[in-house]
Motif scaffolding. Sequence first.
Motif, PDB file in Angstrom:
ATOM      1  N   LEU A 233       0.853  -1.193   0.000  1.00 51.75           N
ATOM      2  CA  LEU A 233       0.000   0.000   0.000  1.00 51.75           C
ATOM      3  C   LEU A 233       0.883   1.234   0.000  1.00 51.75           C
ATOM      4  O   LEU A 233       1.945   1.242   0.618  1.00 51.75           O
ATOM      5  N   LEU A 234       0.413   2.260  -0.665  1.00 54.45           N
ATOM      6  CA  LEU A 234       1.247   3.463  -0.786  1.00 54.45           C
ATOM      7  C   LEU A 234       0.578   4.653  -0.124  1.00 54.45           C
ATOM      8  O   LEU A 234      -0.644   4.718  -0.031  1.00 54.45           O
TER       9      LEU A 234
ATOM     10  N   GLN B 156       3.482   8.716  -2.640  1.00 57.66           N
ATOM     11  CA  GLN B 156       4.011   7.543  -3.356  1.00 57.66           C
ATOM     12  C   GLN B 156       3.058   7.175  -4.489  1.00 57.66           C
ATOM     13  O   GLN B 156       3.489   6.842  -5.595  1.00 57.66           O
TER      14      GLN B 156
ATOM     15  N   PRO C 112      14.048  10.811  -0.085  1.00 65.19           N
ATOM     16  CA  PRO C 112      14.880  10.981   1.118  1.00 65.19           C
ATOM     17  C   PRO C 112      14.943   9.684   1.932  1.00 65.19           C
ATOM     18  O   PRO C 112      14.155   8.750   1.676  1.00 65.19           O
ATOM     19  N   PRO C 113      15.837   9.606   2.923  1.00 66.30           N
ATOM     20  CA  PRO C 113      16.041   8.351   3.651  1.00 66.30           C
ATOM     21  C   PRO C 113      14.754   7.787   4.261  1.00 66.30           C
ATOM     22  O   PRO C 113      13.987   8.521   4.888  1.00 66.30           O
ATOM     23  N   GLY C 114      14.544   6.474   4.040  1.00 66.59           N
ATOM     24  CA  GLY C 114      13.426   5.768   4.677  1.00 66.59           C
ATOM     25  C   GLY C 114      12.050   6.153   4.188  1.00 66.59           C
ATOM     26  O   GLY C 114      11.044   5.859   4.837  1.00 66.59           O
ATOM     27  N   THR C 115      11.965   6.821   3.027  1.00 65.32           N
ATOM     28  CA  THR C 115      10.644   7.280   2.568  1.00 65.32           C
ATOM     29  C   THR C 115       9.963   6.259   1.673  1.00 65.32           C
ATOM     30  O   THR C 115       8.988   6.568   0.986  1.00 65.32           O
ATOM     31  N   GLY C 116      10.501   5.048   1.641  1.00 62.04           N
ATOM     32  CA  GLY C 116       9.802   3.976   0.928  1.00 62.04           C
ATOM     33  C   GLY C 116      10.070   3.912  -0.568  1.00 62.04           C
ATOM     34  O   GLY C 116       9.161   3.583  -1.331  1.00 62.04           O
TER      35      GLY C 116
ATOM     36  N   THR D 158      11.977   1.719  -2.125  1.00 63.88           N
ATOM     37  CA  THR D 158      11.902   0.323  -2.560  1.00 63.88           C
ATOM     38  C   THR D 158      10.454  -0.140  -2.572  1.00 63.88           C
ATOM     39  O   THR D 158      10.013  -0.792  -3.515  1.00 63.88           O
ATOM     40  N   THR D 159       9.717   0.240  -1.536  1.00 61.77           N
ATOM     41  CA  THR D 159       8.300  -0.116  -1.468  1.00 61.77           C
ATOM     42  C   THR D 159       7.573   0.423  -2.698  1.00 61.77           C
ATOM     43  O   THR D 159       6.815  -0.282  -3.352  1.00 61.77           O
TER      44      THR D 159
ATOM     45  N   ARG E 155      12.779  -8.103  -2.952  1.00 58.77           N
ATOM     46  CA  ARG E 155      11.497  -7.560  -2.475  1.00 58.77           C
ATOM     47  C   ARG E 155      10.389  -7.820  -3.492  1.00 58.77           C
ATOM     48  O   ARG E 155       9.248  -8.097  -3.144  1.00 58.77           O
TER      49      ARG E 155
ATOM     50  N   GLY F 149      22.418   3.469   2.283  1.00 55.07           N
ATOM     51  CA  GLY F 149      21.487   2.385   1.942  1.00 55.07           C
ATOM     52  C   GLY F 149      21.311   1.374   3.065  1.00 55.07           C
ATOM     53  O   GLY F 149      20.523   0.452   2.932  1.00 55.07           O
TER      54      GLY F 149
END
Length: 936
Positions: free
Chosen positions: A389-390, A394, A415-419, A421-422, A460, A842
């Motif tokens: 889910l986005l 996203q 930015p870092p950790g903002t998804g 890859t998701t 993933r 990363g």
Amino acid sequence: MSSATPKADKVIVVDDSPDRTPTGTSTAGHLLSNPYYLSTRPTPTSSSVKTPIFNPYQKSSCQKKKPANNPYTAVDKDGKRKFIGGSEQARRNAQNKKKKGTPITTPIDQERLNEELPRTMNSLERFYGALLRSEPKAFLDAANSSSNAWLALWETICKRVGLQPFHKPLSSTYEVPKLHFDLRAALVLEEARNAISTELERVWKSNGKQINKAKTMYLRSHLVEMIPASQHSKITFMNHKDFTKDQLYEIRPGSVFQCIPRDRDVNIHNVILGVVTSGNREELEMHKRFQVLVLRNLPPQAEDTEWTVLPITTLITELRCFEALTSTAVARVGFVNSILGGKTPRHTRFDSVGEILEDKKSDNKENTILQYYKKENPKKGNSMFKIPLLNPTQEKAASTFLDADPNTLNLIQGPPGTGKTTLLVSIICRYYLKGLKAKTPPKLLVCAPTNKAVTVLAARFLKAMDQDRCNCNVLLVGDADKLLADSSKSHRKKGNQRPPPDTMENERSMESIFLYTWIQSIIRGYQKIQSYFVPGSDARGFSIEDLYIMSQRLGKRLSNSLPDLPKEIKELTEKLTDRLKTVKFGGPEHGIGALLENLVKVLKTFEKESIWGRLVNSADVIFCTLAAAGGSVFRQSMLQVTDLIVDEAAAATEPQIYIPFQLRPSRLLAVGDPLQLPATVLSRYATDRGLTKSLHERLMYECNYEHIILDVQYRMSPSISVFPSRRFYENRIADGDNVSSSSYTNGPCLKSRQPYTFLQVNGMEEQMHGGSHRNMAEVKVVIELLKQLRSLKEATDPQWFSSDRVRIITFYQAQVTAITSALMKEGLAKKVVVATVDSSQGCEADIVIVSFVRSPPNSKAILNQQDAGFLTDDRRMNVALTRARYQLLCVGNASALGRMQGAETLLQLVEDAQKRGVVEVQGRQQTNAQLEMFYG
Ligand SMILES: Nc1ncnc2c1ncn2[C@@H]1O[C@H](COP(=O)(O)OP(=O)(O)OP(=O)(O)O)[C@@H](O)[C@H]1O
């Protein structure tokens, strides 16, 4: 002096007239660009090389007539000049053994060597010819950065391929596209020049005495082929014993080797540089031989000679960048205007996003996404994938790309950790689902600059895919040693994910989608079923139902990926599945073993290479590194991809991003963050001229290109994210629900401390030999923190030290070494990860300890003059401060750091920590000497 072609017994003359495949690339280029170097091409039988098949016991029939001024002539008793044969030449040569100063290569005047290389020459020979026609001594002189020798050398290198060196940084835009690419090609050559200079300097710093013994090979030149038109030679080296594992690793196409005849002094003037062009495993292991292309002409006495051979460096990425920059396909991609920094195209249709955003207001995420899929694929819904889910941003980013017009470039900043890859997993799943409705199924290429990033994303995606319901052909292409080694770690990289349980047939492992092990993984699957029918086998643990499913899946993979599967195999696989079904309902097992034996035997006869092209062409989604996208397997299969996604695009140079453009994608989605670390460029001249700059950086900041910023972060506890968000992202990054929850900080933290603490240490920095810094007082504090963590966690969490839980990050290599040796005393050296900021990009961990190191003597005058070095780089600082999930412990001398030159971010970090009351002063000061006694 004009050049001459020597003639001798076993010298073969090769015609180097351009040898082009339908895609316009030479065979030599293909060989070299094969990422897996498994070509079965024997030495040298390329059909296009107009040479008789080599037989070492026969004289060549294609030797060229000797020119009148052939240097391999001698004056006879009558004073007449006459030609001497190879064996006579070898005899005379032996007499002249150890003659100092005699050139090894045939004398060709320098002017001729510096001439522009013919454009008909293949790109591999042009690239290495441009570089390696220069004397090794010139590279050594150019390594000395105080001299101007590098400029003269760079000029010569560029001239050989019709390029111009230049002195100003690159402009953001160029009106003439060719200039845009040519200037970058010149910088790529400079980076390659720098790599050769640096490595030669390393080898020759004690006049060659420190030649790396472990890597040195003592080999015999078995055959020397002349290529008269280009004045190049190919040496086939033989080994009388097996190559070691390390040597096998080094002998890969694209490696530059230095070769010295053993009858010569070990002297830079006697060095010949060459590039490995063949060396597949079979040739290396069975025939103990490989080929090196020397971009100079060698005399016949070079043959049947003993050599000392040493690998210097590998330039495969630079070669592929050069090939891309000089390829017409790249200059013709549909979105080239956007690349050139032209007007931002109207590339977004927001209708569907609008709908989704409308729905979003109802705050029912799941419905929103499902509606999207129902619209895309009404019958199947999302049953093929577990699509993540986005959040609204996203979603907007995903739809913008999925709905974009052809010939468009889409930029996303993550930015870092903002998804990121998701988001990308969601996009790839949806792209495939959307493509199911298309007449011609689209082909998506997904690239990243590093193997690690590629494997994380591929793993993933595989996890999201339901292998029983989804027929998506997924392929992973690249270097087996790097991709498959990383793959097991990649499962653990993100968050709390653990490796997936070993499925019964291990079907969706990296090996099963890796091009070069694809067929072996199918064979292994059938062998696993086969072992069930061996009495007393472990495989009896499986049920017949398991075996039936396994057989169904394997058969489906074979027929989906190889549409022209031989009838015999198809029938055998179907028969097997049918038989297993019967057994499932109580039928007899008799005959299944023989059936499997037959099937495995037939599958083993598959010519590995013959299926690579077919697999590439039938793939729906291909994952590979940017450099691997320039590999031979893609060119030979004449692959054209529909669209291209590049992850971590801001950590690549522009030339690297251009490599996959040769596969002519219609649209590009580039995801990355120019506020984190860029690509590593080692030549400071290339850096000064802008080679490090990424496409993101240039387009976003210099060309004002439209882009989307992902604005919710799901990694850091809010007290960790607040400073980076304010300092680097203008407060635009919000915290996700998960990290805002009060339970988020519980768990693996040091409970005595806040999620974010600045530990004030009055240590003293020391500059080490080589320029790096360390700070023993900080080493002590870091070790204390780890000891506390150990005593707190060991009993309940035996894996408390794993890379997922704790990571120590520091700005200097010398500090990494100091902390590692201190950890050794605690028995933790191989357990806890200690890394520089650069190698932490990363990565993430529950607890991160950052050691800042710099702490000059506490005098105002000194502090004001001290440059904070690495600490002044905001991108490095951003990476260091954004790796922690639950707890970030900064260790440093806050008062000194805040006053160092050029360290605005440091100053703000310290002020912020003071304001927030998170500074904690650490114990009594000790001298470095005292500390070293314990930790040094
Ligand atoms: N829309 C979302 N809702 C909830 N959680 C999300 C969402 N998007 C991502 N996440 C979670 O955030 C975490 C980080 O996501 P992801 O790994 O995709 O980030 P990233 O941007 O690729 O990280 P990095 O900075 O390491 O590249 C994961 O645990 C993921 O499940």
